[in-house]
Design an enzyme around this catalytic site. Structure first.
Site, PDB file in Angstrom:
ATOM      1  N   ASP A 132     -12.078   5.349  -1.726  1.00 17.21           N
ATOM      2  CA  ASP A 132     -11.151   4.780  -0.743  1.00 17.21           C
ATOM      3  C   ASP A 132     -11.860   3.635  -0.011  1.00 17.21           C
ATOM      4  O   ASP A 132     -11.297   2.559   0.200  1.00 17.21           O
ATOM      5  CB  ASP A 132     -10.721   5.871   0.240  1.00 17.21           C
ATOM      6  N   TYR A 148     -10.202  14.832   1.802  1.00 11.80           N
ATOM      7  CA  TYR A 148      -8.833  14.592   2.271  1.00 11.80           C
ATOM      8  C   TYR A 148      -7.932  15.806   2.116  1.00 11.80           C
ATOM      9  O   TYR A 148      -6.895  15.887   2.726  1.00 11.80           O
ATOM     10  CB  TYR A 148      -8.194  13.454   1.473  1.00 11.80           C
ATOM     11  N   ASP A 178     -11.536  -0.916  -0.914  1.00 10.67           N
ATOM     12  CA  ASP A 178     -11.214  -2.005   0.012  1.00 10.67           C
ATOM     13  C   ASP A 178     -12.314  -3.070  -0.029  1.00 10.67           C
ATOM     14  O   ASP A 178     -12.046  -4.263   0.125  1.00 10.67           O
ATOM     15  CB  ASP A 178     -11.036  -1.470   1.441  1.00 10.67           C
ATOM     16  N   LYS A 223     -23.324  10.948  -3.620  1.00 13.15           N
ATOM     17  CA  LYS A 223     -24.370  11.053  -2.586  1.00 13.15           C
ATOM     18  C   LYS A 223     -25.145  12.342  -2.902  1.00 13.15           C
ATOM     19  O   LYS A 223     -25.212  13.274  -2.092  1.00 13.15           O
ATOM     20  CB  LYS A 223     -23.704  11.075  -1.205  1.00 13.15           C
ATOM     21  N   ASP A 233     -24.241   4.470  -1.098  1.00 17.52           N
ATOM     22  CA  ASP A 233     -24.680   3.400  -0.186  1.00 17.52           C
ATOM     23  C   ASP A 233     -25.333   2.256  -0.959  1.00 17.52           C
ATOM     24  O   ASP A 233     -25.046   1.077  -0.724  1.00 17.52           O
ATOM     25  CB  ASP A 233     -25.609   3.950   0.917  1.00 17.52           C
TER      26      ASP A 233
HETATM   27  C1  IPM Z   1      -5.378   4.305  -0.210  1.00 15.57           C
HETATM   28  C2  IPM Z   1      -5.003   4.552   1.226  1.00 15.57           C
HETATM   29  C3  IPM Z   1      -4.754   6.017   1.436  1.00 15.57           C
HETATM   30  C4  IPM Z   1      -5.995   6.764   0.965  1.00 15.57           C
HETATM   31  C5  IPM Z   1      -4.421   6.444   2.857  1.00 15.57           C
HETATM   32  C6  IPM Z   1      -3.238   5.684   3.393  1.00 15.57           C
HETATM   33  C7  IPM Z   1      -4.239   7.916   3.002  1.00 15.57           C
HETATM   34  O1  IPM Z   1      -5.992   4.087   2.066  1.00 15.57           O
HETATM   35  O2  IPM Z   1      -4.562   4.607  -1.087  1.00 15.57           O
HETATM   36  O3  IPM Z   1      -6.466   3.804  -0.447  1.00 15.57           O
HETATM   37  O4  IPM Z   1      -6.973   6.813   1.665  1.00 15.57           O
HETATM   38  O5  IPM Z   1      -5.985   7.283  -0.124  1.00 15.57           O
HETATM   39 MG    MG Z   2      -7.512   3.054   1.078  1.00 13.28          MG
END
Ligand code: IPM
Ligand code: MG
Length: 362
Positions: free
Chosen positions: A251, A146, A255, A195, A227
């Site tokens: 990241d 990033y 989720d 990885k 993975d």
């Molecule tokens: C998170 C978000 C951010 C990230 C995005 C919005 C840049 O998805 O905090 O997880 O990927 O860090």
């Molecule tokens: Mg995120």
């Protein structure tokens, strides 16, 4: 009486409303614990673009510099409209920019199943061990894919794009030390997720973590390929305690683990830098279509306040009071619409009403 200054950067969408609720919790707490908080609410993202023509203006940076902690909301970015100045790179220039500016290297994201919300979890009941409360992840937040160069260019008559992934020893060492120290104190095992069968950065992570581990012989550290880890997190989540990994992998995986509790609006997160300066942000996005409808679940933001009391101000008792109030409210079956499933004993409430219930219990 002690006074703390907090920079409140709600961003856009639902967060101004939700930060409001969280600040009211904070204000109730200081009255009880003889501490004074001064909040300055300010701007980040596109919401005041017309005034500042920047997603992270100097005024916001200065406010962070003179504050004791940052309470962040979220910033939304309509991907389809990315070529208009107001939207272009909005997340990069606000969320990532503030992480870079404050040099936040460690992000902690607990993923948790509340017993009275277990029916919402994507996990089958038998996958949720009776003693399993949460998986805590330590995500490196200041380097990786990033944060290096992003370029789009033309070569051999076609478009190409390139994002570079870069990690340094000192950054890995900092997060690894913190993670292993925490694991030692709470007697947890650590999974290092990478990885390493492909990436040099992953191999560097393994090398540095192995080095750090020499100071923590009592901590169990396992290597997991990302993975395989994703698969095992769903098949056998109770196996994991602490996960340690780089920016992009977590990241995605965070989720995934958020589905264990179902709603992102239940999950707080906290990040800090080498000077022990902290920023607190909920895990969800800014859901603009729900703005000021009084429908949103403020729990993630309220739990951010609990984390702030603990980590930034060492107010363990106050932090516990807020956390317990949230747990009791959930146990008393008060539900905002995101976690309401029309069970006969559930009580559907608005944002302000669930806040009321939490406040009664603080
Ligand atoms: C998170 C978000 C951010 C990230 C995005 C919005 C840049 O998805 O905090 O997880 O990927 O860090
Ligand atoms: Mg995120």
């Amino acid at each position: 009486m002690k006074t703390y200054n907090i920079a409140v950067l709600p961003g856009d969408g639902i967060w101004p409303e939700v930060c409001d609720e969280a600040l009211k919790v904070l204000n109730a707490v200081w009255k009880k614990f003889d501490t004074d908080f001064k909040n300055t609410i300010w701007y980040i993202g596109w919401a005041w673009w017309d005034k500042y023509k920047s997603h992270f203006p100097d005024e916001t940076k200065k406010l962070c510099d003179k504050s004791d902690a940052v309470l962040f909301g979220s910033v939304w970015w309509p991907v389809d409209e990315q070529f208009e100045e107001k939207w272009k790179n909005c997340e990069r220039d606000s969320i990532l920019a503030i992480r870079k500016y404050l040099w936040l290297t460690v992000n902690i994201r607990p993923a948790k199943v509340w017993p009275k919300l277990a029916h919402l979890s994507v996990l089958k009941a038998e996958k949720i061990p009776p003693t399993w409360i949460e998986i805590v992840t330590f995500r490196e937040l200041s380097q990786g894919l990033y944060f290096w160069e992003h370029t789009t260019f033309e070569e051999n008559w076609e478009l190409k794009a390139r994002d570079i992934c870069d990690y340094s020893e000192s950054t890995i060492k900092h997060i690894a030390k913190f993670c292993l120290e925490s694991a030692k104190i709470s007697n947890k095992k650590v999974a290092l997720v990478d990885k390493a069968n492909v990436l040099d950065t992953s191999r560097l992570w393994r090398k540095v973590v192995e080095e750090v581990k020499k100071d923590y012989p009592e901590v169990q550290v396992e290597n997991w390929l990302v993975d395989n880890c994703a698969q095992q997190l769903v098949k056998n989540p109770g196996y994991f305690d602490y996960l340690l990994t780089e920016n992009l992998f977590w990241d995605i995986l965070s989720d995934l683990t958020s589905t264990f509790s179902w709603s992102l609006w239940l999950l707080a997160s906290a990040s800090f830098n080498k000077s022990w300066f902290w920023l607190y942000e909920p895990s969800g996005g800014s859901a603009p279509k729900y703005t000021w409808l009084n429908k949103i679940n403020p729990i993630a933001q309220i739990l951010c306040v609990a984390m702030m009391l603990k980590y930034s101000f060492g107010m363990e008792e106050a932090s516990k009071a807020v956390e317990n109030a949230v747990n009791e409210t959930i146990n008393a079956w008060f539900r905002t619409y995101d976690i309401f499933r029309e069970l006969p004993w559930e009580i559907l409430v608005w944002t302000r009403e669930i806040w009321d219930e939490i406040m009664k219990r603080v």
